[in-house]
Design an enzyme around this catalytic site. Structure first.
Site, PDB file in Angstrom:
ATOM      1  N   SER A 670      25.875  33.038  39.000  1.00 31.33           N
ATOM      2  CA  SER A 670      25.858  32.525  40.355  1.00 31.33           C
ATOM      3  C   SER A 670      24.617  31.669  40.584  1.00 31.33           C
ATOM      4  O   SER A 670      24.428  30.642  39.925  1.00 31.33           O
ATOM      5  CB  SER A 670      25.966  33.678  41.353  1.00 31.33           C
ATOM      6  N   ASP A 743      37.544  32.064  41.566  1.00 28.94           N
ATOM      7  CA  ASP A 743      36.273  32.403  42.209  1.00 28.94           C
ATOM      8  C   ASP A 743      36.458  32.478  43.724  1.00 28.94           C
ATOM      9  O   ASP A 743      37.015  31.575  44.342  1.00 28.94           O
ATOM     10  CB  ASP A 743      35.228  31.342  41.855  1.00 28.94           C
ATOM     11  N   HIS A 777      34.634  35.896  41.568  1.00 27.57           N
ATOM     12  CA  HIS A 777      33.238  35.581  41.271  1.00 27.57           C
ATOM     13  C   HIS A 777      32.614  36.612  40.331  1.00 27.57           C
ATOM     14  O   HIS A 777      31.863  36.263  39.421  1.00 27.57           O
ATOM     15  CB  HIS A 777      32.453  35.519  42.585  1.00 27.57           C
TER      16      HIS A 777
END
Length: 815
Positions: A670, A743, A777
């Site tokens: 991330s 995601d 994610h």
């Protein structure tokens, strides 16, 4: 422990190791990673309100890719399973077994559930006699209740959990309020493949900025599906077996809760018009109170679509918000209301006001307190005392104030602090459910003080504590503190005076378990006996290292070394630095170090710590502070500070003799992936990088990202300089890009990695781009996680462990 011979083999693998294959199919990670991933997770524990019983909740291991790939719907910012009308597979921590353990005796009573049962959202009844849970069936969700004698039974089918956990206990523990699929719903709408016209949106002169949200409604067909799946009917479901009774009309009921006296129901309901730019929580909302029979009593708020919010983090809606029941009163509402129009930049003396209104809700609301900053939370206690916390994002300021609900109108400041300050954290009052099942603060027997617990962060480590904090002046007296080598946190008080406590204890070598501790004598009795889920890691060593940035800012990280490794014998190791930057407003806070040596660490999921089994050292969480002191913006010098952080970390591990300067890799997930790409673009410190599910082009997140509140048009140069996409032509180290194909995180759309890969490829970089089908994610499927770890190990072996020697000038040859 890895034998020395095996470690030597790992470290001396030949430079002709084959490159990662390009064929399709999931790969199994190298031994022993697959075996560790297959080990059952440690159970979760939920202590009953009376502290007499613990629910031991067995957790499912990683789901299969088949489960992760079940059809889902993405509507209004939610992901749901249309087959069950509940959350999508990847958004649930599924549980698969249940036992009750008596805290005093240790006796364990297994609950008899049907074979193959999987469930979620367990919740104790207010009286602590039974546990509710939501059981998944192929065609829907069923509410079950488990008794402490080990019996369990279904209560009602057809739960609607599209928004969240769809039930709330009544205070008398005799019934539950449940949100169900409406009985007359019918078949889901089927969208025509032929459009009836274009999709049109329009804005006429209004400022309606929106962040880059995921899974939004896109057209009329989505709106119809949203209505179909998210509309629910509230019902009262008694435990005695009598028929459920409907409460009010069906609606898009996002939240509901019963008043402490069991007479009223607070609901939040969405209505049209919807938005294609904003998630459902910002749709027009009606907040209202009814009787438990569904008769309307009071509308607290009827607010429009919140499409005019500033992008600042402290921005909020106009009108009443965050409405809740006062925990320590029969039926009194509290809500916050912005005094700045929802804009935190407005120059006003108070940004929020708290209101109270008691049943029967026909008198005017009473002002409880004015707050200088944005309301964060209130902790209820008793008629003359509650604690209010407000916060300001820009300065990371937190204010704690005592209020007297019986004498509303003023707040007495108790403490003001930087909430990122770990060393100065005074802890928070212990909360426990009262007879109505509502959380209240725990007072000392004399009523003059609170029991407070906290992390107890120090440079030497975190040592949780139990304090007595005086109401009059806030002075704290330490009653108990954990001692090295343990990290031991307070779970509950087992008597009125706090002389016996339930704790959760761990150390670097001991698995977390629950203990009954006598405060005065220090004696501790084990209640649970959970075992090490990955004993192969018992030989891994961990050490918090400290060092300084070039400007003198203190930094730290946790250095992990493989089992069996001896620096003098084995020499420097290939090393992976895995990090995540953080923004601060105070250098003193940014430089705080908390030794992690008393924490039990075992990798799960796609953890980078699995690389320890492959002969790598890992510097985990090396501090990457980005500091903006005295009101300056941290990101104005993001790249410069990031480089200085990384240089200091590299110098530290090399100086220790455990890392080879020419065999270093950097990685992150991330915002850590964003960091990784920037470090490869702006430094030559690393031989390779691994960037998972990142965002690389900040023009695609133009209304703010991470801790940046300014828009692209307000800080164009900053957005450009911080974007590694801008500097793709400068990346000359191999970079592995991995991204979940589905995601769901704000801003990290898969297109970020897709376009970054194209930019790198077009500039001749060495880059590999891996898309994990159907993964969000945070990757969930066993196959996806196994393949991710296989990719990471092969990439590091090829470009780091087996890197060629440096050529003249100090730069390694490119392969």
């Amino acid at each position: 422990m890895i034998p020395t011979s095996l470690l030597a083999a790992l470290l001396s693998a030949t430079a002709t190791a084959p490159p990662p294959a390009l064929e399709s199919g999931y790969h199994t990670p190298p031994a022993p990673i697959a075996r560790i991933l297959a080990a059952p997770p440690t159970p979760m524990v939920r202590v009953s309100p009376d502290h007499q019983t613990m629910a031991l909740l067995g957790r499912e291991n990683l789901p299969s890719i088949a489960n992760v790939s079940k059809p889902i719907l993405r509507l209004g910012g939610y992901r749901i399973d249309p087959a069950t009308n509940g959350p999508a597979e990847v958004r649930v921590q599924w549980l698969d077994s249940l036992s009750f353990q008596d805290v005093a005796s240790g006796k364990v009573t297994p609950v008899r559930l049907p074979a193959g049962t999987r469930f979620f959202a367990p919740d104790w009844s207010p009286d602590g006699k039974r546990l509710a849970l939501i059981v998944q069936q192929p065609d829907g969700l069923v509410l079950w209740v488990a008794e402490r004698d080990g019996t369990a039974r279904p209560l009602v089918t057809g739960l609607n959990a599209a928004f969240d956990a769809p039930y709330d206990w009544t205070p008398d523990s005799r019934a539950l309020i449940v949100r169900r699929v409406r009985a007359d719903r019918g078949a889901p709408p089927v969208a025509s493949g032929t459009p009836t016209g274009p999709i049109v949106e329009e804005s006429i002169g209004r400022v309606t900025a929106a962040r880059t949200y995921q899974d939004l409604l896109q057209n009329a067909a989505d709106e119809a599906l949203f209505d179909h799946y998210f509309t629910g009917q509230l019902e009262r479901v008694p435990l005695d077996g009598s028929a459920p009774r409907a409460i009010g009309a069906p609606g898009l009921i996002t939240r509901f809760s019963v008043s402490p006296d069991g007479r009223y129901l607070l609901t939040e309901t969405l209505k049209r018009p919807y938005s294609y730019l904003l998630p459902a929580p910002l749709f027009p909302t009606v907040i209202s109170v009814s009787t438990l029979d569904g008769q309307p009593v009071k509308t607290i708020a009827d607010r429009p679509l919140a499409d005019d919010l500033p992008v600042d983090f402290d921005a909020t809606v106009k009108g009443p918000r965050e409405v809740e029941w006062r925990s320590d009163a029969p039926a009194t509402l509290l809500w916050a209301e912005a005094q700045d129009g929802g804009d935190p930049k407005a120059n006003v003396p108070f940004h929020d006001r708290l209101w109270m209104q008691a049943a029967p809700f026909d008198a005017e609301p009473v002002k409880l307190a004015d707050l200088q900053n944005r309301f964060a939370m209130i902790l209820w206690g008793r008629g003359d005392h509650a604690l209010v916390i407000d916060r300001k994002w820009k300065t990371r300021t937190e204010r704690r104030s005592a209020v007297d609900p019986s004498k509303p109108g003023t707040a007495r400041l108790i403490a003001e602090r930087n909430y990122q300050d770990q060393y100065g954290d005074p802890g928070k009052p212990l909360l426990e459910d009262n007879a109505a099942g509502k959380p209240v603060m725990r007072y000392t027997p004399d009523g003059r003080a609170l029991f407070v617990s906290g992390e107890g962060a120090t440079r030497e480590g975190a040592f949780p504590f139990l304090d007595r904090q005086e109401l009059a002046d806030g002075k704290a007296t330490r009653l108990w503190v954990a001692k090295a080598p343990y990290y031991e946190s307070v779970v509950a008080l087992l008597d009125e005076g706090g002389s016996r406590i339930l704790t959760r204890r761990e150390s670097a070598k001991e698995t977390p378990n629950y203990f009954i501790r006598t405060v005065k004598t220090g004696k501790a009795k084990a209640v649970t006996a959970f075992t090490d889920p990955a004993p192969i890691f018992a030989g891994v060593t961990q050490k918090t290292i400290t060092y300084a940035r070039a400007d003198g800012l203190p930094l730290s990280g946790t250095l992990y070394l493989p089992a069996g490794y001896e620096p003098k014998r084995d020499g420097p190791l290939p090393t992976l630095l895995w990090a995540y930057p953080a923004e601060y407003t105070d250098p003193k806070v940014a430089g705080q170090t908390v030794d992690q040596g008393n924490r039990f660490t075992r990798p799960r999921g796609g953890s980078h710590l699995f690389m320890l089994t492959q002969g790598y050292a890992v510097l985990d969480g090396p501090a990457m502070p980005i500091v903006g002191p005295n009101g300056t913006e941290p990101n104005d010098t993001y790249v410069e500070q990031l480089k200085a952080d990384a240089e200091a970390a590299v110098d530290a591990v090399v100086k220790l003799g455990v890392a080879d300067r020419h065999r270093l890799a950097v990685g992150g997930h991330s915002y850590g992936a964003f960091m990784t790409a920037n470090l490869l673009a702006h430094t030559d410190l690393f031989r390779a990088g691994i960037a998972r599910s990142g965002a690389y082009n900040r023009t695609l997140t133009p209304f703010g990202f991470q801790s940046e509140q300014r828009t692209y048009w307000q800080a164009t140069d900053i957005y450009t300089k911080m974007s590694p996409f801008t500097f793709a032509h400068q990346i000359n180290e191999p970079l592995l890009l991995i991204h979940g194909g589905a995601d769901d995180n704000q801003g990290t759309f898969p297109v970020q990695s897709e376009r970054f890969y194209a930019a790198l490829k077009g500039n001749g970089a060495t880059v590999r781009y891996v898309v994990l089908p159907n993964e969000p994610h945070g990757y969930r499927a066993m196959e996806s996680i196994g393949h991710t770890l296989w990719e990471m190990a092969h990439w590091l072996d090829r470009y780091v462990k087996n890197a060629p020697a440096p050529v003249a000038g100090g730069r390694p040859e490119e392969r």
